[in-house]
Structures are given as structure tokens and as C-alpha cells.
Motif scaffolding. Structure first.
Motif, PDB file in Angstrom:
ATOM      1  N   GLU A  58      97.548  59.655   5.715  1.00  0.00           N
ATOM      2  CA  GLU A  58      96.623  58.364   6.096  1.00  0.00           C
ATOM      3  C   GLU A  58      95.563  58.323   4.928  1.00  0.00           C
ATOM      4  N   LYS A  59      94.983  59.136   4.202  1.00  0.00           N
ATOM      5  CA  LYS A  59      94.293  58.828   3.133  1.00  0.00           C
ATOM      6  C   LYS A  59      94.820  58.039   2.018  1.00  0.00           C
ATOM      7  N   ARG A  85      97.547  56.351   2.311  1.00  0.00           N
ATOM      8  CA  ARG A  85      98.137  54.961   2.908  1.00  0.00           C
ATOM      9  C   ARG A  85      96.791  54.083   2.511  1.00  0.00           C
ATOM     10  N   ALA A  86      95.876  54.386   3.179  1.00  0.00           N
ATOM     11  CA  ALA A  86      94.656  53.619   3.304  1.00  0.00           C
ATOM     12  C   ALA A  86      94.083  53.147   1.701  1.00  0.00           C
ATOM     13  N   PHE A  87      94.347  53.960   1.087  1.00  0.00           N
ATOM     14  CA  PHE A  87      94.019  53.975  -0.507  1.00  0.00           C
ATOM     15  C   PHE A  87      94.846  52.874  -0.933  1.00  0.00           C
ATOM     16  N   LYS A 120      95.059  45.005  -1.172  1.00  0.00           N
ATOM     17  CA  LYS A 120      94.348  43.887  -0.813  1.00  0.00           C
ATOM     18  C   LYS A 120      93.493  43.407  -1.931  1.00  0.00           C
ATOM     19  N   LEU A 173      96.841  50.505   0.561  1.00  0.00           N
ATOM     20  CA  LEU A 173      96.829  49.395   1.087  1.00  0.00           C
ATOM     21  C   LEU A 173      95.456  48.480   0.766  1.00  0.00           C
ATOM     22  N   GLN A 174      94.335  49.209   0.473  1.00  0.00           N
ATOM     23  CA  GLN A 174      93.189  48.654   0.023  1.00  0.00           C
ATOM     24  C   GLN A 174      93.364  48.236  -1.337  1.00  0.00           C
ATOM     25  N   VAL A 227     104.753  53.033   2.030  1.00  0.00           N
ATOM     26  CA  VAL A 227     103.483  52.558   2.589  1.00  0.00           C
ATOM     27  C   VAL A 227     103.943  51.317   3.161  1.00  0.00           C
TER      28      VAL A 227
END
Length: 333
Positions: A31-32, A34-36, A42, A38-39, A22
Motif C-alpha cells: 500500500e505504501k 502503491r500510494a507513492f 498525479k 499514484l501520487q 499499480v
């Protein structure tokens, strides 16, 4: 608290490799996921640093360690401390033993980088020429370079040092308090460490207006035989000295042995506070240059630079030396 990729992986219940993919924009992550991830980064306040991002999937979890002579007790102990500390963080060590600093030792740097080490730690001063230092600086642009007991004052390089200059100065003051006016200083080389030790000795002599005879400063090889031989020669030449201070414990052991053979009972102080000091007879007083602290700090820098944001990483970390008094310090001139 420093958040690492291990924390992110654990929180997301994925592998470290997935987190690394990632970070490096690999297409091998959905993508799912990756988004998880990255969140989660954060939410946890994780900030990847350039070194860690650059290592990415090519990370071998190996740290290159460079010194001049692992047969030397100081370097051997340093390598052992570094390996123990790094292993706790799942890093292995790849050791490179350069031998004498010829001024053309840059091949040892390029050899390690070719093996994709994640960072380099140098111990002492294995590099002195401008060409070698330029090569080390070039490497420091892509992976962390940490120097122990040396400071090249170059961008992107991190130094961990002991203030041996002040330590030697304090040792001279301690000897002067015992009434010693003529202190013999033996040293082996003018490395970064060697220069600072000699400067500290000279500063102490100058401040206290002690005997500044040139014969009381002797450069010799770092061997027991050389230390014994110089004491034999100085005594034969009627050179007067009331105490002995050396840049290395091994020199102090040899000097003390020779002095006692001639019937000279006087204070002797070595440097490094190695096992040699404890095994000598009488036990040897020594300047502790905090090797354990230096190595622990270097390991901590590696972790901060490769696994966290590295925002608060100090460019230079300095420790104070400490005189450890043993039987040899109690001897009277």
C-alpha cells in the motif's frame, strides 16, 4: 511533454512491472508503494489510456506487422523502417506475410492477437473483404490498430496515408508541361493506394484535356517482364504515347527498358522512389510517397497509444507525395 510509465518508474525508482501492477490494481504491491506511485502519477500529470491500461502486465512489448508480400521492395523497406523505429522504444516486431489478398485473411489477425501482441500495424491493403475488416475492427476494440497507406474508416483504427492521388495528378501536370499529350499509365492492382493513384491520373488527364484513350491505361502484373511485354505489344500495335507513368517503380524500370530497346526516348515516372529508381539506367524519376514519414508516424502513434494518455492522437495522418526528378524525366518525346 508526454509522460510514460517509464518516466514514472524512473521517478519512483521502481520497475516498469511495478508501475503496471499499480495501474492494473494488482495486490502484489504494498500500500505504501502503491500510494507513492499514484501520487507521483498525479504530480507528473500522467493519465493512463484504455489501451495502455488494458495491456497491463500481459504486455509482451511486441507489435504485430501485417503485409502482403515482404519480398516486395516497398513492403521490405517498410518493415525495416518500422522495426528500427520500434526497437528504439524497446518493442520487437512479429511479422505476418499474408500473400495474395484472398478475402479470407482474417486468420492472420487472429493468429497475431492469440500471441498477445500489443498492437497491430498493417502495410498497404492486406484485407479487403467485409469479414476480414470486421475482424480487424473487433481487434481494434482491445489493442491499437494502425494502417499504413490504407484507411478502412472504422472506429478505434488509426490511418497514416500519403496523398498519392494528388501526387499522380501533379505528375500528369508535370508531363504536360513538357509537351506530352499522350501519357501511358501502367498499374498493377486496385488496392486503396492503387485506386487513389489511378483516380489522380484520370483527374489530371481530364483537367488538361489530354489523350484519354482507353489503350493508354493498362493493368498488368507487378513484374519487369509484364511491363516490358505491354510496351512491346503497344508499340507493335502502333499505340501512340509520349510519356510513361506507372504505379510502381518496378513497372517503370521494365517499361523504360523496353521503350529504349525500341528506340523510344521519352519521359518515364515511377512511384515509391525506391532503390530501383536510383539503380535504373537512365536513373528513374519517381513519385516519393514518403514511406519513411509514414512509418515514423505509425511508430509515434504506437508510443502515444500504449504509453501515454493518447488524448491528442489523430485518427488520420496524411503526407503529401513529391515528384523526384532524375534522368528519365529529362528525356524528350
Amino acid at each position: 511533454m508526454n509522460i510514460t510509465i517509464y518516466d514514472i518508474a524512473q521517478q519512483c525508482n521502481v520497475s516498469i512491472a511495478t508501475v503496471s501492477r499499480v495501474l492494473n490494481g494488482s495486490s502484489r504491491v504494498s500500500e505504501k508503494t502503491r500510494a507513492f506511485i499514484l501520487q507521483t502519477m498525479k504530480d507528473m500529470g500522467y493519465k493512463p489510456n484504455p489501451f495502455a491500461r488494458g495491456l497491463g502486465l500481459d504486455s509482451m512489448k511486441i507489435i504485430g506487422v501485417i503485409c502482403t508480400d515482404v519480398a516486395d521492395i516497398f513492403y521490405a523497406h517498410a518493415v525495416s523502417l518500422l522495426e528500427d523505429g520500434l526497437r528504439q522504444h524497446h518493442f520487437d516486431v512479429m511479422l505476418s506475410n499474408t500473400g495474395t489478398d484472398t478475402g479470407r485473411n482474417s486468420k492472420y489477425i487472429t493468429d497475431l492477437t492469440a500471441k498477445h501482441v500489443d498492437a497491430i500495424i498493417t502495410i498497404g491493403t492486406p484485407f479487403s473483404s467485409e469479414a476480414d475488416i470486421r475482424q480487424l475492427q473487433k481487434v481494434a476494440e482491445t489493442i491499437p490498430v494502425i494502417t499504413i497507406n490504407s484507411d478502412y474508416h472504422q472506429p478505434n483504427m488509426y490511418s497514416v496515408v500519403c496523398n498519392e492521388k494528388e501526387g499522380m495528378r501533379s505528375a500528369v501536370h508535370a508531363l504536360a508541361k513538357k509537351g506530352c499529350q499522350s501519357v501511358l499509365y501502367l498499374y498493377d492492382a486496385l488496392t486503396y493506394s492503387g485506386r487513389h493513384k489511378l483516380d489522380g491520373f484520370r483527374e489530371g488527364i481530364r483537367e488538361l484535356k489530354l489523350d484519354a484513350s482507353a489503350k493508354l491505361i493498362q493493368q498488368i502484373p507487378r513484374t519487369l517482364a509484364a511491363a516490358e511485354a505491354i510496351i512491346d505489344r503497344l508499340i507493335a500495335a502502333d499505340v501512340h504515347f509520349e510519356a510513361i507513368l506507372t504505379s510502381e517503380d518496378v513497372l517503370a524500370v521494365g517499361a523504360q527498358r523496353a521503350a529504349l530497346r525500341h528506340g523510344h526516348v521519352l519521359p518515364v515516372i515511377g512511384c515509391n522512389n525506391s532503390i530501383l529508381a536510383q539503380c535504373a539506367t537512365p536513373t528513374l524519376s519517381s513519385l516519393d510517397n514518403k514511406l519513411a514519414n509514414l512509418c515514423a508516424a505509425a511508430v509515434n502513434l504506437i508510443i502515444q497509444l500504449t504509453e501515454t494518455d493518447g488524448a491528442a492522437v489523430p485518427v488520420r495522418t496524411e503526407f503529401n507525395a513529391e515528384l523526384v526528378e532524375r534522368e528519365s524525366f529529362q528525356s524528350r518525346p
